[in-house]
Design a protein around this motif. Structure first.
Motif, PDB file in Angstrom:
ATOM      1  N   UNK A 129      31.180  41.997  58.747  1.00  0.00           N
ATOM      2  CA  UNK A 129      31.766  42.310  57.445  1.00  0.00           C
ATOM      3  C   UNK A 129      33.126  41.619  57.310  1.00  0.00           C
ATOM      4  N   UNK A 130      33.895  41.627  58.391  1.00  0.00           N
ATOM      5  CA  UNK A 130      35.179  40.922  58.372  1.00  0.00           C
ATOM      6  C   UNK A 130      35.015  39.443  58.127  1.00  0.00           C
ATOM      7  N   UNK A 131      33.996  38.834  58.751  1.00  0.00           N
ATOM      8  CA  UNK A 131      33.747  37.408  58.524  1.00  0.00           C
ATOM      9  C   UNK A 131      33.305  37.159  57.080  1.00  0.00           C
ATOM     10  N   UNK A 132      32.571  38.125  56.510  1.00  0.00           N
ATOM     11  CA  UNK A 132      32.199  38.014  55.102  1.00  0.00           C
ATOM     12  C   UNK A 132      33.417  38.046  54.204  1.00  0.00           C
ATOM     13  N   UNK A 133      34.369  38.923  54.509  1.00  0.00           N
ATOM     14  CA  UNK A 133      35.620  38.989  53.745  1.00  0.00           C
ATOM     15  C   UNK A 133      36.350  37.653  53.836  1.00  0.00           C
ATOM     16  N   UNK A 134      36.498  37.159  55.065  1.00  0.00           N
ATOM     17  CA  UNK A 134      37.242  35.906  55.279  1.00  0.00           C
ATOM     18  C   UNK A 134      36.626  34.746  54.511  1.00  0.00           C
ATOM     19  N   UNK A 135      35.299  34.750  54.371  1.00  0.00           N
ATOM     20  CA  UNK A 135      34.619  33.623  53.736  1.00  0.00           C
ATOM     21  C   UNK A 135      34.129  33.892  52.335  1.00  0.00           C
ATOM     22  N   UNK A 136      34.694  34.900  51.667  1.00  0.00           N
ATOM     23  CA  UNK A 136      34.196  35.290  50.336  1.00  0.00           C
ATOM     24  C   UNK A 136      34.763  34.413  49.224  1.00  0.00           C
ATOM     25  N   UNK A 137      34.535  33.106  49.351  1.00  0.00           N
ATOM     26  CA  UNK A 137      35.037  32.164  48.349  1.00  0.00           C
ATOM     27  C   UNK A 137      34.374  32.356  46.993  1.00  0.00           C
ATOM     28  N   UNK A 138      33.229  33.042  46.975  1.00  0.00           N
ATOM     29  CA  UNK A 138      32.535  33.277  45.701  1.00  0.00           C
ATOM     30  C   UNK A 138      33.221  34.356  44.861  1.00  0.00           C
ATOM     31  N   UNK A 139      34.144  35.112  45.450  1.00  0.00           N
ATOM     32  CA  UNK A 139      34.787  36.221  44.743  1.00  0.00           C
ATOM     33  C   UNK A 139      35.927  35.728  43.853  1.00  0.00           C
TER      34      UNK A 139
ATOM     35  N   UNK B 145      34.323  41.152  44.861  1.00  0.00           N
ATOM     36  CA  UNK B 145      35.223  41.057  46.013  1.00  0.00           C
ATOM     37  C   UNK B 145      34.972  42.191  46.990  1.00  0.00           C
ATOM     38  N   UNK B 146      35.474  42.059  48.198  1.00  0.00           N
ATOM     39  CA  UNK B 146      35.451  43.174  49.144  1.00  0.00           C
ATOM     40  C   UNK B 146      36.471  44.206  48.684  1.00  0.00           C
ATOM     41  N   UNK B 147      36.070  45.457  48.667  1.00  0.00           N
ATOM     42  CA  UNK B 147      36.978  46.545  48.310  1.00  0.00           C
ATOM     43  C   UNK B 147      37.283  47.357  49.560  1.00  0.00           C
ATOM     44  N   UNK B 148      38.536  47.342  49.944  1.00  0.00           N
ATOM     45  CA  UNK B 148      38.976  47.887  51.219  1.00  0.00           C
ATOM     46  C   UNK B 148      39.830  49.127  50.992  1.00  0.00           C
ATOM     47  N   UNK B 149      39.598  50.171  51.786  1.00  0.00           N
ATOM     48  CA  UNK B 149      40.473  51.334  51.728  1.00  0.00           C
ATOM     49  C   UNK B 149      41.907  50.904  52.030  1.00  0.00           C
TER      50      UNK B 149
ATOM     51  N   UNK C   2      40.102  42.424  48.735  1.00  0.00           N
ATOM     52  CA  UNK C   2      40.408  41.393  49.721  1.00  0.00           C
ATOM     53  C   UNK C   2      39.436  40.231  49.509  1.00  0.00           C
ATOM     54  N   UNK C   3      39.963  39.004  49.511  1.00  0.00           N
ATOM     55  CA  UNK C   3      39.127  37.824  49.286  1.00  0.00           C
ATOM     56  C   UNK C   3      39.515  36.710  50.257  1.00  0.00           C
TER      57      UNK C   3
END
Length: 542
Positions: free
Chosen positions: A324-334, A372-376, A395-396
């Motif tokens: 999931x962290x790697x998905x956040x780091x690479x979420x260029x689509x967001x 985007x990733x929504x983080x607490x 987080x994007x």
């Protein structure tokens, strides 16, 4: 491949707009007993995690079946373990946490021995330069390029001298592979090379990820599209590990605890509300802590995913998974929807584009981020935090701000002396990402050497240092550009624009992998003398 990728985005966007509420770009915008992994070549990989009340889902992670191996459903026993987890607290300040300080002391001793041997000189421990290797964003292109460079660094003997390894977007995936398969970067090459020939979704079993998402709902964790994207990346890159979906970043603390590997730093950013003048906020994730750099706020990585209020954790949620962290780091689509739409004009049917465009206009959602990733938010109700009033933060991909992890590497307290950059960005003409890094440093009072951009595009390697201030870090800049000594025909810039090196391409043949991997590997080996001289200069400057 780019068209397919963008059409998938169009489908996700249309579904999001029609069936789900949009995610606004408003400004909501003690550690685990970790992994032990030492593998024989070709062995089926399985990370073994010792049982710990800090991670009840790790009680039965070493099984043969992927279906059995990932996350156990929440049960009464797990709830009991959760109850006994200690509270976590926000640490405020730019100093290093106790765990990182201990790591630095161990690693510098190890690096001193390696560097003394490499340079053929006896270096006093106090003069050991703190060296960081940095990779850029750029999807699989940057992942493969950095992996090629890391393997060459290791051949030369340099990886034993690195204190930190940091990445943005795609380069975090190569770091992830290194630390999963390591200890040597070369340990990851064969697996990544093989897995890159498949599509991300080939052989993907969503059941463990769905179980994980349902578990997250108990703690108000919103896994969403980024979570599925990260799971696809984990499925592809770490396919040899049956328990790949259960690995968490804090598991890697044991791999670096004795100073045998550099400390990895994974980065993301919190995007600002475009109606304000607020800047992006940089986030870092390490095996020890996760933090928002500009807010000087950090939490134990084991607590990443918990809800916080006034600096204290409010629940005992399981740590977000590593994929999931790697998905956040690479979420260029967001990206904001207006930006996404610009890229869709030529690749989707006009009627589909028009429907999407009409909905965006009618809902006044052009500045809304696409999934985007929504983080607490662990800075919720924390004094002086930028977004203290928001319980969730977006987080994007850090490449939305700067495509190099300089803000994390040069964080006050780390005292890095040498920054080695492998830049595989889509645009390296005149080094715009290095320029953005320099501007960030100047704006935040961080020392950075003067950079001569006049001929930087044509140099396979450039070294920059400040002759008037010995405390300014040395920057070694290695752009991923054509090297005639390697190939008269292969130009990665042209390849990025028209061929398989496109950022949106997630599938490489072995020949394509070898060509790109070979370029950076060859260039680093070719320029080893220049790099070693820069390190010698760093020793003499301390």
């Amino acid at each position: 491949m780019q068209f397919l990728f963008l059409r998938c985005i169009a489908l996700v966007l249309l579904t999001r707009l029609v069936f789900q509420p949009l995610v606004s770009i408003e400004p909501f915008a003690t550690h685990r007993t970790p992994v032990s992994a030492s593998f024989a070549p070709g062995e089926k990989r399985s990370i073994s995690i010792r049982p710990s009340i800090k991670n009840p889902s790790c009680l039965s992670l070493s099984r043969d079946s992927v279906h059995q191996n990932d996350l156990n459903p929440k049960c009464f026993l797990t709830s009991i373990f959760d109850f006994f987890k200690p509270k976590a607290y926000v640490r405020v300040g730019q100093s290093l946490c106790t765990d990182e300080e201990a790591f630095v002391n161990e690693r510098l001793t190890y690096a001193n021995t390696a560097l003394s041997s490499l340079l053929g000189m006896q270096i006093p421990l106090a003069q050991t330069p703190r060296i960081a290797i940095c990779g850029s964003g750029g999807g699989f292109r940057s992942m493969i390029s950095l992996l090629g460079a890391l393997t060459a660094f290791d051949t030369i003997g340099l990886t034993d001298t690195f204190l930190y390894s940091a990445g943005v977007s795609g380069s975090t995936w190569s770091l992830g592979a290194w630390y999963m398969y390591g200890p040597k970067p070369s340990d990851a090459v064969a697996a990544v090379r093989n897995q890159a020939t498949y599509q991300l979704w080939d052989g993907f079993d969503p059941a463990p990820v769905i179980d994980r998402s349902l578990e997250g709902l108990i703690y108000q964790q919103k896994i969403g599209v980024v979570g599925m994207y990260g799971a696809l990346l984990g499925n592809r890159l770490f396919n040899q590990f049956p328990n790949r979906y259960s690995v968490v970043l804090s598991d890697f603390a044991s791999k670096i605890s004795e100073g045998l590997m550099p400390m990895p730093i994974f980065t993301a950013v919190i995007p600002p509300d475009p109606s304000t003048t607020l800047p992006y906020l940089w986030c870092e994730m390490t095996p020890f802590e996760v933090g928002i750099i500009e807010d000087s706020a950090f939490i134990p990585t084991t607590a990443f995913g918990r809800q916080f209020a006034s600096g204290v954790s409010q629940n005992k949620a399981t740590e977000y998974s590593f994929d999931y962290g790697l998905g956040i780091c690479g979420s260029a689509f967001a990206a904001p929807l207006t930006e996404v739409l610009q890229n869709l004009i030529s690749v989707v049917p006009q009627e589909v584009y028009q429907v999407i465009d009409d909905i965006v206009i009618q809902t006044n959602s052009g500045n809304t981020l696409l999934c985007p990733a929504q983080i607490n938010n662990f800075t919720y109700q924390l004094s002086n935090a930028t977004y203290a009033s928001q319980q969730m933060l977006n987080w994007v991909d850090a490449g939305f701000d700067i495509n190099l992890p300089i803000p994390a590497v040069l964080r006050p307290g780390r005292l890095v002396d040498v920054v080695i950059i492998v830049d595989a960005s889509g645009d390296t003409l005149n080094a715009p990402e290095l320029s953005r890094s320099q501007q960030y440093a100047l704006q935040h009072g961080i020392k950075f050497p003067p950079i001569d951009y006049s001929n930087i595009t044509n140099n396979l390697i450039s070294v920059f240092q400040d002759p008037n201030d010995m405390t300014v870090p040395i920057v070694v800049y290695i752009p991923v550009i054509k090297n005639p000594s390697y190939s008269d025909t292969f130009d990665p810039i042209v390849c990025t624009q028209t061929a398989f090196c496109e950022t949106e391409n997630f599938q490489y043949t072995n020949a394509q992998f070898d060509e790109l991997f070979g370029l950076t590997n060859f260039t680093v080996n070719q320029e080893a003398g220049t790099i070693l001289q820069a390190l010698k200069d760093a020793v003499l400057r301390k």
